[in-house]
Design an enzyme around this catalytic site. Structure first.
Site, PDB file in Angstrom:
ATOM      1  CB  SER A 144      11.291   5.165   8.555  1.00  0.00           C
ATOM      2  OG  SER A 144      10.998   4.644   9.831  1.00  0.00           O
ATOM      3  CD  GLU A 189      -2.855  -1.101   2.387  1.00  0.00           C
ATOM      4  OE1 GLU A 189      -3.547  -2.109   2.578  1.00  0.00           O
ATOM      5  OE2 GLU A 189      -2.939  -0.082   3.084  1.00  0.00           O
ATOM      6  CB  CYS A 192       2.777   5.225   7.503  1.00  0.00           C
ATOM      7  SG  CYS A 192       2.436   6.144   6.028  1.00  0.00           S
ATOM      8  CB  SER A 210      11.447   2.527  14.217  1.00  0.00           C
ATOM      9  OG  SER A 210      10.831   3.040  13.062  1.00  0.00           O
ATOM     10  CG  LEU A 211      14.626   5.180  20.326  1.00  0.00           C
ATOM     11  CD1 LEU A 211      15.911   4.483  19.945  1.00  0.00           C
ATOM     12  CD2 LEU A 211      14.921   6.634  20.727  1.00  0.00           C
ATOM     13  CG  HIS A 212       9.230   1.941  18.331  1.00  0.00           C
ATOM     14  ND1 HIS A 212       8.471   3.035  17.991  1.00  0.00           N
ATOM     15  CD2 HIS A 212       9.496   1.307  17.160  1.00  0.00           C
ATOM     16  CE1 HIS A 212       8.278   3.055  16.678  1.00  0.00           C
ATOM     17  NE2 HIS A 212       8.897   2.026  16.146  1.00  0.00           N
ATOM     18  CB  CYS A 233       4.973  -3.820  13.154  1.00  0.00           C
ATOM     19  SG  CYS A 233       4.920  -3.488  11.375  1.00  0.00           S
ATOM     20  CB  CYS A 251       8.534  -4.452  15.246  1.00  0.00           C
ATOM     21  SG  CYS A 251      10.128  -3.974  14.561  1.00  0.00           S
ATOM     22  CB  CYS A 277       3.386   6.744   3.559  1.00  0.00           C
ATOM     23  SG  CYS A 277       3.997   5.451   4.631  1.00  0.00           S
ATOM     24  CB  CYS A 315       8.778  -6.332   7.466  1.00  0.00           C
ATOM     25  SG  CYS A 315      10.289  -5.740   8.268  1.00  0.00           S
ATOM     26  CD  GLU A 336      14.722  -1.407   8.164  1.00  0.00           C
ATOM     27  OE1 GLU A 336      13.974  -1.120   9.105  1.00  0.00           O
ATOM     28  OE2 GLU A 336      15.495  -0.576   7.641  1.00  0.00           O
TER      29      GLU A 336
HETATM   30  N1  SAH Z   1      10.658  -0.755   8.761  1.00  0.00           N
HETATM   31  C1  SAH Z   1      10.817   0.637   8.921  1.00  0.00           C
HETATM   32  C2  SAH Z   1       9.852   1.482   8.136  1.00  0.00           C
HETATM   33  C3  SAH Z   1       8.432   1.026   8.071  1.00  0.00           C
HETATM   34  S1  SAH Z   1       7.535   1.058   9.567  1.00  0.00           S
HETATM   35  C4  SAH Z   1      10.775   1.005  10.385  1.00  0.00           C
HETATM   36  O1  SAH Z   1      10.455   0.166  11.213  1.00  0.00           O
HETATM   37  O2  SAH Z   1      11.109   2.144  10.693  1.00  0.00           O
HETATM   38  C5  SAH Z   1       7.142   2.792   9.728  1.00  0.00           C
HETATM   39  C6  SAH Z   1       6.824   3.232  11.148  1.00  0.00           C
HETATM   40  O3  SAH Z   1       5.534   2.760  11.592  1.00  0.00           O
HETATM   41  C7  SAH Z   1       7.812   2.694  12.155  1.00  0.00           C
HETATM   42  O4  SAH Z   1       8.186   3.682  13.082  1.00  0.00           O
HETATM   43  C8  SAH Z   1       7.023   1.624  12.820  1.00  0.00           C
HETATM   44  O5  SAH Z   1       7.559   1.282  14.053  1.00  0.00           O
HETATM   45  C9  SAH Z   1       5.646   2.222  12.897  1.00  0.00           C
HETATM   46  N2  SAH Z   1       4.594   1.256  13.190  1.00  0.00           N
HETATM   47  C10 SAH Z   1       4.552  -0.049  12.897  1.00  0.00           C
HETATM   48  N3  SAH Z   1       3.424  -0.623  13.358  1.00  0.00           N
HETATM   49  C11 SAH Z   1       2.717   0.348  13.970  1.00  0.00           C
HETATM   50  C12 SAH Z   1       1.455   0.386  14.660  1.00  0.00           C
HETATM   51  N4  SAH Z   1       0.697  -0.699  14.771  1.00  0.00           N
HETATM   52  N5  SAH Z   1       1.048   1.556  15.174  1.00  0.00           N
HETATM   53  C13 SAH Z   1       1.792   2.664  15.023  1.00  0.00           C
HETATM   54  N6  SAH Z   1       2.991   2.696  14.393  1.00  0.00           N
HETATM   55  C14 SAH Z   1       3.452   1.542  13.879  1.00  0.00           C
HETATM   56 FE1  SF4 Z   2       9.414  -4.274   9.785  1.00  0.00          FE
HETATM   57 FE2  SF4 Z   2       9.308  -1.672  10.435  1.00  0.00          FE
HETATM   58 FE3  SF4 Z   2       7.236  -3.318  10.957  1.00  0.00          FE
HETATM   59 FE4  SF4 Z   2       9.478  -3.551  12.355  1.00  0.00          FE
HETATM   60  S1  SF4 Z   2       8.096  -1.768  12.326  1.00  0.00           S
HETATM   61  S2  SF4 Z   2       8.304  -5.259  11.473  1.00  0.00           S
HETATM   62  S3  SF4 Z   2      11.012  -3.114  10.820  1.00  0.00           S
HETATM   63  S4  SF4 Z   2       8.003  -2.757   8.932  1.00  0.00           S
END
Ligand code: SAH
Ligand code: SF4
Length: 389
Positions: A200, A94, A347, A222-224, A121, A118, A107, A114, A169
């Site tokens: 990102s 998408e 996104c 993407s620190l989190h 995600c 995570c 985006c 992926c 990623e």
């Molecule tokens: N793989 C890369 C880029 C794609 S994810 C990365 O992880 O940075 C883009 C962003 O969306 C990242 O910061 C990711 O952690 C965040 N994201 C993923 N799942 C999410 C969710 N369920 N709610 C909010 N943000 C989310």
């Molecule tokens: Fe992949 Fe980014 Fe999702 Fe992590 S947050 S699983 S790196 S798409």
């Protein structure tokens, strides 16, 4: 046969120049054809009126301009646009366009699925299918760009910013992401400034170094989580590249382009209720970033739930408190706005029942998605405003 033709869509200026020289043509044909393809959205050689008839015939023989197949799109009233695109082999991704005043952010996805898994995600839950090609990555920009009527004023753009925050990623598919980034920036293609093209990453350390070496764009991390223990759980690649290493890579990244000393890295932080969102976490995060010496902006992302996610979104009050602590510590901190609770259009979690278009379409219309704060370069108005409801 279509398969044997060279797809010009994903080729950088340099690659196209080599292609034309191989054909026995002049180098400048490359920029001419790039403008037709990217600036004007043309995929038919016959429409390229400043190429001679013979050259057009030759191109039709050996080349093509082939974008992913649009299987679904929806343009909402507030200007948000979304596409589901099918790749060769059937994988779907998408692409989402989010307008915000003068800014229009696209985006873009880099992989189908992926591998990094995570825990919060939905793309990660889907597993990894395959890398997108350069043509499939820039093809998302191409499709989005030509969905707008052409701008009449020179220099005006519908897509002003691109964020590689869709599925996948990007730093694990750098080989194909790089040519696409080149094209986003190239004045003969999309002409987007380096500060407005953002990659990102979840923290793939060698990829951060390779990206910095290859191209000047912005980086979002993407620190989190503010410590390794929690980050190991949320972002499993942290076990391979722990925080100290990721922060060192961020410092190297910024140091590579010293002329851009004003720059910083955007730290993305998904707000998960009771998991990473306490005041204590906010203080830890501020200390981590201060100690790291990485000039940082922080973007708090309210968690977007999906079925069986196992997490909840933090309350708006807690998001606001978290933001206030970070701002008091001196960090520009934005909150990504979400409208409604629809999930899988946002996104970072672009996945799901892409075949079930009717249902998605209804949900999409009902909910809409983030409209601001997605960018690594927020406008001044965004710096101070808490957008949490
Ligand atoms: N793989 C890369 C880029 C794609 S994810 C990365 O992880 O940075 C883009 C962003 O969306 C990242 O910061 C990711 O952690 C965040 N994201 C993923 N799942 C999410 C969710 N369920 N709610 C909010 N943000 C989310
Ligand atoms: Fe992949 Fe980014 Fe999702 Fe992590 S947050 S699983 S790196 S798409």
């Amino acid at each position: 046969m279509a398969e044997s033709k060279t797809n010009l869509l994903g080729m950088t200026r340099e690659a196209l120049e080599a292609f034309f020289i191989d054909l026995g043509e002049k180098k400048f044909r490359a920029t001419q054809v790039m403008q037709w393809i990217h600036a004007r959205g043309v995929d038919d050689f016959d429409a390229m009126s400043d190429l001679g008839k013979a050259l057009r015939a030759k191109l039709k023989d050996v080349a093509e301009i082939r974008a992913p197949k649009e299987v679904y799109h929806d343009f909402s009233k507030d200007g948000t646009r979304k596409w589901v695109l099918e790749m060769d082999g059937g994988g779907k991704v998408e692409t989402v366009f989010i307008p915000d005043g003068e800014r229009g952010t696209l985006c873009v996805s880099s992989q189908v699925g992926c591998a990094l898994d995570c825990s919060f995600c939905s793309t990660g839950k889907q597993g990894f299918q395959r890398d997108l090609s350069a043509a499939e990555i820039i093809g998302q920009v191409w499709i989005a760009n030509k969905s707008f009527p052409p701008r009449t004023n020179m220099g005006e753009r519908n897509i002003t910013n691109v964020v590689m925050m869709g599925m996948g990623e990007p730093l694990l598919n750098l080989q194909n992401v790089l040519p696409a980034l080149e094209l986003m920036k190239d004045d003969f293609a999309y002409g987007i400034s380096r500060r407005r093209v953002t990659v990102s990453t979840s923290g793939v350390v060698p990829g951060i170094d390779d990206l910095g070496e290859a191209i000047d764009v912005s980086l979002a991390l993407s620190l989190h989580a503010p410590n390794d223990e929690l980050r190991n759980e949320l972002v499993p690649i942290n076990r391979k590249y722990p925080l100290a290493e990721v922060m060192a890579a961020c410092r190297r990244f910024l140091a590579r382009h010293p002329t851009n000393s004003h720059r910083s890295i955007t730290m993305e932080y998904v707000m998960l209720k009771g998991v990473n969102d306490t005041n204590e976490h906010a203080h830890q995060l501020a200390n981590l970033l201060l100690d790291s010496g990485v000039p940082s902006k922080i973007n708090l992302i309210p968690f977007n739930p999906f079925p069986h996610a196992g997490y909840e979104r933090s309350s708006n009050n807690q998001i606001r408190r978290f933001q206030e602590i970070l701002m008091a510590a001196g960090f520009v901190t934005t909150v990504r706005t979400t409208r409604g609770d629809d999930i899988d259009a946002a996104c970072g979690q672009l996945v799901g029942q892409v075949n079930d278009r009717t249902r998605r379409s209804e949900r999409w219309r009902a909910a809409r998605i983030p409209v601001e704060g997605i960018d690594a370069e927020p406008s001044s108005r965004d710096h101070t405003r808490s957008t949490a409801r």
